[in-house]
Motif scaffolding. Sequence first.
Motif, mmCIF file in Angstrom:
data_model
loop_
_atom_site.group_PDB
_atom_site.id
_atom_site.type_symbol
_atom_site.label_atom_id
_atom_site.label_comp_id
_atom_site.label_asym_id
_atom_site.label_seq_id
_atom_site.Cartn_x
_atom_site.Cartn_y
_atom_site.Cartn_z
ATOM 1 N N SER A 68 -17.796 22.161 24.966
ATOM 2 C CA SER A 68 -17.200 21.605 25.990
ATOM 3 C C SER A 68 -15.737 20.910 25.419
ATOM 4 O O SER A 68 -15.597 20.990 24.302
ATOM 5 C CB SER A 68 -17.540 20.638 26.853
ATOM 6 N N HIS A 70 -14.517 18.724 25.886
ATOM 7 C CA HIS A 70 -14.581 17.277 25.629
ATOM 8 C C HIS A 70 -14.815 16.975 23.987
ATOM 9 O O HIS A 70 -14.432 16.226 23.632
ATOM 10 C CB HIS A 70 -15.402 16.464 26.581
ATOM 11 N N ASP A 71 -15.776 17.873 23.785
ATOM 12 C CA ASP A 71 -16.473 17.802 22.406
ATOM 13 C C ASP A 71 -15.737 18.473 21.298
ATOM 14 O O ASP A 71 -15.514 17.725 20.152
ATOM 15 C CB ASP A 71 -17.777 18.236 22.448
ATOM 16 N N GLU A 103 -22.687 11.588 23.739
ATOM 17 C CA GLU A 103 -21.460 12.305 23.090
ATOM 18 C C GLU A 103 -22.052 12.486 21.569
ATOM 19 O O GLU A 103 -21.811 13.779 20.722
ATOM 20 C CB GLU A 103 -20.145 11.622 23.001
ATOM 21 N N ASP B 14 -23.103 8.023 31.310
ATOM 22 C CA ASP B 14 -21.950 8.928 31.155
ATOM 23 C C ASP B 14 -22.026 10.136 32.351
ATOM 24 O O ASP B 14 -23.149 10.663 32.233
ATOM 25 C CB ASP B 14 -21.851 9.462 29.687
ATOM 26 N N ARG B 19 -20.716 19.263 32.235
ATOM 27 C CA ARG B 19 -20.133 19.705 31.003
ATOM 28 C C ARG B 19 -21.092 21.017 30.729
ATOM 29 O O ARG B 19 -22.288 20.875 30.815
ATOM 30 C CB ARG B 19 -20.085 18.926 29.866
ATOM 31 N N PRO B 20 -20.333 22.193 29.891
ATOM 32 C CA PRO B 20 -21.498 22.821 29.167
ATOM 33 C C PRO B 20 -22.449 22.258 28.387
ATOM 34 O O PRO B 20 -21.693 21.474 27.568
ATOM 35 C CB PRO B 20 -20.571 23.934 28.455
ATOM 36 N N ARG B 21 -23.605 22.927 28.164
ATOM 37 C CA ARG B 21 -24.370 22.124 27.495
ATOM 38 C C ARG B 21 -25.369 23.145 26.495
ATOM 39 O O ARG B 21 -25.338 24.265 26.805
ATOM 40 C CB ARG B 21 -25.469 21.388 28.111
#
Lengths: 176, 134
Positions: A68, A70-71, A103, B14, B19-21
């Motif tokens: 993602s 985000h990561d 995370e 959270d 989100r893609p996982r």
Amino acid sequence: MAEEVSSQMNSLSISETNPSSSATISLVSGDDIVFKVEPTIAKEMETVQSFIDETDGKITTIPLPNISSHDLPYVIEYCEKSIAGKITKEFEAEFVKKLNNEEVKELFLAANYLNIKKLLDFLSQVIADRIANKSVEYVRRYFGIENDFTPEEEAKLREELAWTFTGVDPDDEDEN
Amino acid sequence: MGANFSSCVCDDGDSSSMRPRLGDIPESCVALVLMYLDPPDICKLARLNRAFRDASFADFVWEAKLPLNYKFIMGKALEEDDTTSSVAELGKRDIYARLCKHNLFDNGTKVSYLGPLTRVENIFIKKWIHTFVA
């Protein structure tokens, strides 16, 4: 979405027949955000680099559908520090302080997927620190996994591991 | 397998479920984490699920937990056991388990064992075995 990216890739591979060595690499996250990085960063990510190598450097846009937006910046930040030779204990402590359990887990999987050995080793240690001395139930929740054993398997396992349980405190459920 | 749902129960709350996982932690990754844990934790976490159980058998997880001269000690222990199996045939975890039992050497005049499985003692006894046999 995947098709969109791959068609983009095809057009790039045709147009960029002779890319200069300094061409930036575009990493496309699963939610379609493009991150432009230096080729040296891509080198840190073995999965990305082997993809580039396989196409003789013609493809410079790499889809990373499992990661993602985000990561990905965290991964890039770590790789940048790594190339600069600035991975210190202090940096790692700061880096991990920003991350919650979820995370850390996602980054760990991303490091595995991208095959970044240093990051993978570092996060293995971080996760180990976070789950050391925790109960089985706590760690199940931590990873979001379910008990997939049959009662027979569970009994067998207990028997096999009997040698380890002497002198170990019984599970403190929900210990934090 | 419902893993994504249960992960939302995580106490950090959270809201990352959109989100893609990458999904569940693969066995090879679990083994990497186990490498950094102590034997009691490794064995306890083997009860988590199948991936953890299988990872807890990985030789490389146990390799570093064994005393340096484990082959020698184990050879002696197997002589005492009077079994036909050799050190090479055994998994590293089984070797560790076997060394946790009391091992009598040299017609019962000497004894060695790993454990009890607590951190300090384990390190101590590891060293001790090393000195003893050396």
